[in-house]
Design a protein around this motif. Sequence first.
Motif, short mmCIF file in Angstrom:
data_model
loop_
_atom_site.label_atom_id
_atom_site.label_comp_id
_atom_site.label_asym_id
_atom_site.label_seq_id
_atom_site.Cartn_x
_atom_site.Cartn_y
_atom_site.Cartn_z
N GLU A 13 -26.89 36.92 -17.62
CA GLU A 13 -27.00 35.55 -17.16
C GLU A 13 -25.62 34.89 -17.15
OE1 GLU A 13 -29.50 34.04 -15.83
OE2 GLU A 13 -30.93 35.67 -16.14
N ASP A 14 -25.12 34.58 -15.96
CA ASP A 14 -23.86 33.87 -15.78
C ASP A 14 -24.15 32.46 -15.29
OD1 ASP A 14 -22.31 35.97 -16.58
OD2 ASP A 14 -21.78 36.64 -14.56
N THR A 15 -23.13 31.64 -15.28
CA THR A 15 -23.31 30.27 -14.78
C THR A 15 -23.75 30.25 -13.32
OG1 THR A 15 -20.95 30.22 -14.26
CG2 THR A 15 -21.63 29.29 -16.39
N ALA A 16 -23.34 31.27 -12.57
CA ALA A 16 -23.72 31.34 -11.15
C ALA A 16 -25.08 32.00 -10.94
CB ALA A 16 -22.65 32.10 -10.37
#
Length: 553
Positions: free
Chosen positions: A508-511
């Motif tokens: 899970e990344d910010t994008a």
Amino acid sequence: MSSDELPPRESMDFDVVIVGAGPSGLSAAIRLKQLDADLGIVVVEKGSEVGAHILSGAVIDPAGLDALVPDWRDDADCPLKTKVKDDRFYWMTPRRAIRLPNALMPPLMNNHRCYIGSLGNVCRWLAQKAEALGVEIYPGFAAAEVLYDDSGAVRGIATGDMGIARDGSHKNSYVRGMELRGKYTLFAEGARGSLSRQLIARFGLDKTSEPPKFGIGLKEVWQVDPAKHLNGLIQHSFGWPLNNSTGGGSFLYHYDDDRVAVGFVVHLNYDDPYLSPFEEFQRFKTHPAIRGVFEGGKRLAYGARAITEGGYQSVPRLTFPGGALIGCAAGFVNVPRIKGVHNAMGSAMLAAEHVAAALDAGRANDEIAGYENAWRDSTVGKDLFKVRNVKPLWSKFGTIAGVALGGLDMWTNTLFGFSPFGTWPHTRPDGKTLDPARAHTPVVYPKPDGKLTFDKLSSVFLSNTNHEEDQPVHLKVADMVLQKTSEHDVYAGPSNRYCPAGVYEWVEDTAGPRYQINAQNCVHCKTCDVKDPNGNITWVAPEGGGGPNYEAM
């Protein structure tokens, strides 16, 4: 650098090129030399040494060895020392292990003439036999490309270039691969071989066969308390922890030096995207009838491998101009017996005999159709024909009814030479059997205790897996957008669970979710190549010498 700008490959010419130094590849090489000592034979093996990538139960039916090396029992160097003394079958419930009477088992399920040991060590021993006959064996070199002549016939293979960086540039260590050219080429890559897949597609070898079917086999080797060791005992089970609609089972094999091989097989046609074969294996060891064997013991090794399970109906055409498929590359595993070594060796020897006859007649690079025409009437074909309905009946009716019907089918085949079911087809390919995640509930597996149950990364450590980090990723995802919109959004990212080595992660990344491939962990089981719901992942051979280094699996 384009292919036109690359330096030319060096080449070597042989009578026969063999891809893979497993039991089938080495058996073919030995039989060819037995038939004609002057033949030039080369075996190329992607593992760092012979046996490094070999994983099997292994309870070995000696029929193949008896035919290839009749005096093997008198050879002090042969690693097969433990004969089966006690053969048990169990139906597992969450709390009990219910033993099934041996009298109910079809005679072909009897294991008392079989031997327990390490198939990797058997292959090391066979390699010594082959080299003593003059066979050249090149470990650490991955066959990366099939070579064709102007007519389209196979004329050998090329090993992969080495010293390529992850970005595709050439490092200072760059070395061009070598062409190994042969009058005939035998492909003995094992289950889901990358070149074998290409050949099946190019020549349409599967036009008249059922879809290939697979399982994943996971295995550990333990050193147990001598008081708990029963040398020569083997036991197989089915049932818990798998539900009735998920096929699979387990094995425990007691053999040399107070060692116990414990394994778990899950059929890859399961439908629950939240199922994790690795976690089910760990859970199996906690059963009250199982855990006591391992308490106080030490886990020595771990590994995993795809298993061919399609059997008789799924065997493709074996021959094409210039070559043939042998062993598990063709799919000769006897599923109910969980045995394939005897058939791998048998198919290899049969192919070798037809190749040797063709060479003696002055032929080259044509189709060895005699091998294709002969295998069904051979011991290999007869062995598979008797059990042809066990897997499709299991898949259709579930474990309880399917195993009962499969047992009936084996009895009628053995006693009367016919099946009341005829020949049942397989259904969908394994990659098409997953349900959308919304149809299932996430499974919460217990945390490992580090004594009996373990996590994936500590297990991969025991497999001695290693890859050169700065090399191209050998797990090819064709469409990353599709992987997000389907594999992640529809199926909840099952690659994170079906992979037994922690290769795939959704981070899970910010994008948003990002697909991460930890190729360094790959144990070359090839489950991802089978089970991805879109066929979006393709396993290709990494730089030679990479992968697991199994010592005695």
